[in-house]
Design a protein around this motif. Structure first.
Motif, PDB file in Angstrom:
ATOM      1  N   GLN A   1      -8.942   0.733  -9.680  1.00 47.53           N
ATOM      2  CA  GLN A   1      -8.798   0.436  -8.249  1.00 47.53           C
ATOM      3  C   GLN A   1      -7.502   1.037  -7.691  1.00 47.53           C
ATOM      4  O   GLN A   1      -7.487   1.610  -6.605  1.00 47.53           O
ATOM      5  N   TYR A   2      -6.404   0.906  -8.446  1.00 49.60           N
ATOM      6  CA  TYR A   2      -5.128   1.478  -7.990  1.00 49.60           C
ATOM      7  C   TYR A   2      -5.194   3.001  -7.936  1.00 49.60           C
ATOM      8  O   TYR A   2      -4.671   3.621  -7.016  1.00 49.60           O
ATOM      9  N   ALA A   3      -5.853   3.600  -8.927  1.00 50.34           N
ATOM     10  CA  ALA A   3      -5.984   5.056  -8.930  1.00 50.34           C
ATOM     11  C   ALA A   3      -6.784   5.525  -7.714  1.00 50.34           C
ATOM     12  O   ALA A   3      -6.405   6.484  -7.043  1.00 50.34           O
ATOM     13  N   LYS A   4      -7.854   4.828  -7.408  1.00 50.90           N
ATOM     14  CA  LYS A   4      -8.661   5.183  -6.240  1.00 50.90           C
ATOM     15  C   LYS A   4      -7.887   4.936  -4.949  1.00 50.90           C
ATOM     16  O   LYS A   4      -7.979   5.714  -4.002  1.00 50.90           O
ATOM     17  N   GLY A   5      -7.099   3.859  -4.921  1.00 48.45           N
ATOM     18  CA  GLY A   5      -6.258   3.589  -3.751  1.00 48.45           C
ATOM     19  C   GLY A   5      -5.219   4.670  -3.554  1.00 48.45           C
ATOM     20  O   GLY A   5      -4.984   5.138  -2.433  1.00 48.45           O
ATOM     21  N   ALA A   6      -4.590   5.105  -4.658  1.00 49.53           N
ATOM     22  CA  ALA A   6      -3.587   6.173  -4.572  1.00 49.53           C
ATOM     23  C   ALA A   6      -4.232   7.472  -4.122  1.00 49.53           C
ATOM     24  O   ALA A   6      -3.658   8.219  -3.317  1.00 49.53           O
ATOM     25  N   GLU A   7      -5.431   7.741  -4.612  1.00 58.31           N
ATOM     26  CA  GLU A   7      -6.144   8.955  -4.202  1.00 58.31           C
ATOM     27  C   GLU A   7      -6.448   8.913  -2.699  1.00 58.31           C
ATOM     28  O   GLU A   7      -6.253   9.894  -1.982  1.00 58.31           O
ATOM     29  N   GLN A   8      -6.889   7.758  -2.209  1.00 62.14           N
ATOM     30  CA  GLN A   8      -7.186   7.619  -0.780  1.00 62.14           C
ATOM     31  C   GLN A   8      -5.936   7.760   0.079  1.00 62.14           C
ATOM     32  O   GLN A   8      -6.013   8.192   1.219  1.00 62.14           O
ATOM     33  N   LEU A   9      -4.779   7.396  -0.488  1.00 68.39           N
ATOM     34  CA  LEU A   9      -3.510   7.521   0.239  1.00 68.39           C
ATOM     35  C   LEU A   9      -2.909   8.920   0.102  1.00 68.39           C
ATOM     36  O   LEU A   9      -1.807   9.169   0.564  1.00 68.39           O
ATOM     37  N   GLY A  10      -3.628   9.822  -0.557  1.00 67.12           N
ATOM     38  CA  GLY A  10      -3.195  11.218  -0.603  1.00 67.12           C
ATOM     39  C   GLY A  10      -2.591  11.681  -1.909  1.00 67.12           C
ATOM     40  O   GLY A  10      -2.049  12.778  -1.970  1.00 67.12           O
ATOM     41  N   ASN A  11      -2.679  10.899  -2.968  1.00 66.54           N
ATOM     42  CA  ASN A  11      -2.127  11.332  -4.247  1.00 66.54           C
ATOM     43  C   ASN A  11      -3.196  12.119  -5.002  1.00 66.54           C
ATOM     44  O   ASN A  11      -4.116  11.548  -5.579  1.00 66.54           O
ATOM     45  N   GLU A  12      -3.045  13.443  -5.006  1.00 66.01           N
ATOM     46  CA  GLU A  12      -4.075  14.317  -5.578  1.00 66.01           C
ATOM     47  C   GLU A  12      -4.126  14.276  -7.104  1.00 66.01           C
ATOM     48  O   GLU A  12      -5.077  14.747  -7.704  1.00 66.01           O
TER      49      GLU A  12
ATOM     50  N   GLU B   1       0.843  -1.204   0.000  1.00 69.69           N
ATOM     51  CA  GLU B   1       0.000   0.000   0.000  1.00 69.69           C
ATOM     52  C   GLU B   1       0.871   1.244   0.000  1.00 69.69           C
ATOM     53  O   GLU B   1       1.093   1.877   1.023  1.00 69.69           O
ATOM     54  N   ASP B   2       1.352   1.588  -1.182  1.00 74.01           N
ATOM     55  CA  ASP B   2       2.226   2.729  -1.378  1.00 74.01           C
ATOM     56  C   ASP B   2       1.591   3.616  -2.433  1.00 74.01           C
ATOM     57  O   ASP B   2       1.327   3.161  -3.541  1.00 74.01           O
ATOM     58  N   LYS B   3       1.357   4.883  -2.105  1.00 71.65           N
ATOM     59  CA  LYS B   3       0.621   5.747  -3.031  1.00 71.65           C
ATOM     60  C   LYS B   3       1.373   5.954  -4.346  1.00 71.65           C
ATOM     61  O   LYS B   3       0.766   6.118  -5.386  1.00 71.65           O
ATOM     62  N   PHE B   4       2.710   5.891  -4.322  1.00 69.72           N
ATOM     63  CA  PHE B   4       3.470   6.063  -5.552  1.00 69.72           C
ATOM     64  C   PHE B   4       3.408   4.803  -6.411  1.00 69.72           C
ATOM     65  O   PHE B   4       3.341   4.881  -7.632  1.00 69.72           O
ATOM     66  N   ALA B   5       3.405   3.639  -5.768  1.00 71.55           N
ATOM     67  CA  ALA B   5       3.241   2.388  -6.514  1.00 71.55           C
ATOM     68  C   ALA B   5       1.842   2.343  -7.135  1.00 71.55           C
ATOM     69  O   ALA B   5       1.691   1.990  -8.306  1.00 71.55           O
ATOM     70  N   TYR B   6       0.831   2.701  -6.364  1.00 71.13           N
ATOM     71  CA  TYR B   6      -0.534   2.728  -6.895  1.00 71.13           C
ATOM     72  C   TYR B   6      -0.632   3.712  -8.065  1.00 71.13           C
ATOM     73  O   TYR B   6      -1.260   3.434  -9.076  1.00 71.13           O
ATOM     74  N   TYR B   7      -0.006   4.869  -7.911  1.00 68.55           N
ATOM     75  CA  TYR B   7       0.010   5.882  -8.971  1.00 68.55           C
ATOM     76  C   TYR B   7       0.611   5.294 -10.243  1.00 68.55           C
ATOM     77  O   TYR B   7       0.041   5.410 -11.328  1.00 68.55           O
ATOM     78  N   ASN B   8       1.775   4.651 -10.101  1.00 70.81           N
ATOM     79  CA  ASN B   8       2.435   4.081 -11.270  1.00 70.81           C
ATOM     80  C   ASN B   8       1.643   2.934 -11.877  1.00 70.81           C
ATOM     81  O   ASN B   8       1.598   2.783 -13.096  1.00 70.81           O
ATOM     82  N   LEU B   9       1.008   2.117 -11.042  1.00 73.37           N
ATOM     83  CA  LEU B   9       0.166   1.041 -11.568  1.00 73.37           C
ATOM     84  C   LEU B   9      -1.062   1.613 -12.281  1.00 73.37           C
ATOM     85  O   LEU B   9      -1.463   1.102 -13.324  1.00 73.37           O
ATOM     86  N   ALA B  10      -1.635   2.666 -11.724  1.00 68.45           N
ATOM     87  CA  ALA B  10      -2.807   3.286 -12.352  1.00 68.45           C
ATOM     88  C   ALA B  10      -2.448   3.833 -13.731  1.00 68.45           C
ATOM     89  O   ALA B  10      -3.257   3.773 -14.660  1.00 68.45           O
ATOM     90  N   LEU B  11      -1.241   4.359 -13.891  1.00 69.92           N
ATOM     91  CA  LEU B  11      -0.800   4.877 -15.189  1.00 69.92           C
ATOM     92  C   LEU B  11      -0.320   3.768 -16.115  1.00 69.92           C
ATOM     93  O   LEU B  11      -0.422   3.883 -17.337  1.00 69.92           O
ATOM     94  N   LEU B  12       0.225   2.721 -15.554  1.00 71.78           N
ATOM     95  CA  LEU B  12       0.819   1.645 -16.344  1.00 71.78           C
ATOM     96  C   LEU B  12      -0.184   0.980 -17.278  1.00 71.78           C
ATOM     97  O   LEU B  12       0.092   0.791 -18.462  1.00 71.78           O
ATOM     98  N   TYR B  13      -1.341   0.614 -16.761  1.00 71.72           N
ATOM     99  CA  TYR B  13      -2.288  -0.152 -17.572  1.00 71.72           C
ATOM    100  C   TYR B  13      -2.798   0.630 -18.785  1.00 71.72           C
ATOM    101  O   TYR B  13      -2.735   0.108 -19.910  1.00 71.72           O
TER     102      TYR B  13
END
Length: 186
Positions: A165-176, A136-148
């Motif tokens: 799901q990763y984009a929403k997870g990253a948003e919840q972890l504070g990635n605006e 659960e890392d917002k930068f990993a989620y961010y990169n996964l959300a962009l990767l697909y």
């Protein structure tokens, strides 16, 4: 921002280092108090932007297989602590840290494979594999959300739902930055 904050309990830090360093293929696999002290000095040097001292202190630890030191050394090279960025050197240390079980560095390593720049070959499948290890890392989620969405070789309906799901997870972890990605995927 600081890469490490000093915890009050040294034994807890040693246990964390032991866990992070398990599987090291060379050198010792656990940080002793003496090694931890050197590592903390290196981190202090990093946090005060004395990168040459950080490199001087981290390199022997990294060469002995201490995974956290390997990952931290990768960060120093990635940000240009040597005077200019050395992405290939950063990649090398990130790979070693990752292979030695330090998955906290997975978001940095995965981002390099996702972007594929400065001599690093883009590899969507490797990026996906590595980024999923980051937890659960917002930068990993961010990169996964962009990767697909940017990787035709990975595109299918399930992966777009996963990206959402990763984009929403990253948003919840504070990635605006995820609001725009979420609206694009939806």
């Amino acid at each position: 921002s600081p890469i490490y904050s000093h915890a009050a309990d040294k034994q807890q830090k040693i246990r964390q280092e032991k866990s992070a360093s398990q599987g090291a293929k060379q050198g010792k696999t656990e940080m002793t108090e003496a090694v931890l002290e050197i590592y903390e000095q290196a981190v202090d040097a990093y946090n005060t932007k004395d990168y040459s001292k950080a490199i001087e202190l981290l390199t022997p630890l990294a060469e002995k297989g201490y995974a956290r030191a390997q990952g931290t050394l990768g960060i120093v090279y990635h940000i240009g602590g040597t005077g200019e960025r050395s992405i290939i050197e950063a990649l090398s240390w990130y790979e070693k840290a990752y292979q030695n079980g330090y998955f906290e560095i997975a978001s940095n390593l995965g981002a390099l494979y996702r972007k594929g720049y400065a001599g690093v070959t883009r590899d969507a499948r490797k990026a996906e594999q590595v980024l999923k290890k980051a937890g659960e890392d917002k930068f990993a989620y961010y990169n996964l959300a962009l990767l697909y969405p940017e990787s035709p070789e990975l595109i299918n309906e399930n992966n777009l739902l996963t990206a959402l799901q990763y984009a929403k997870g990253a948003e919840q972890l504070g990635n605006e930055y995820m609001k725009e990605i979420i609206s694009t995927i939806e």
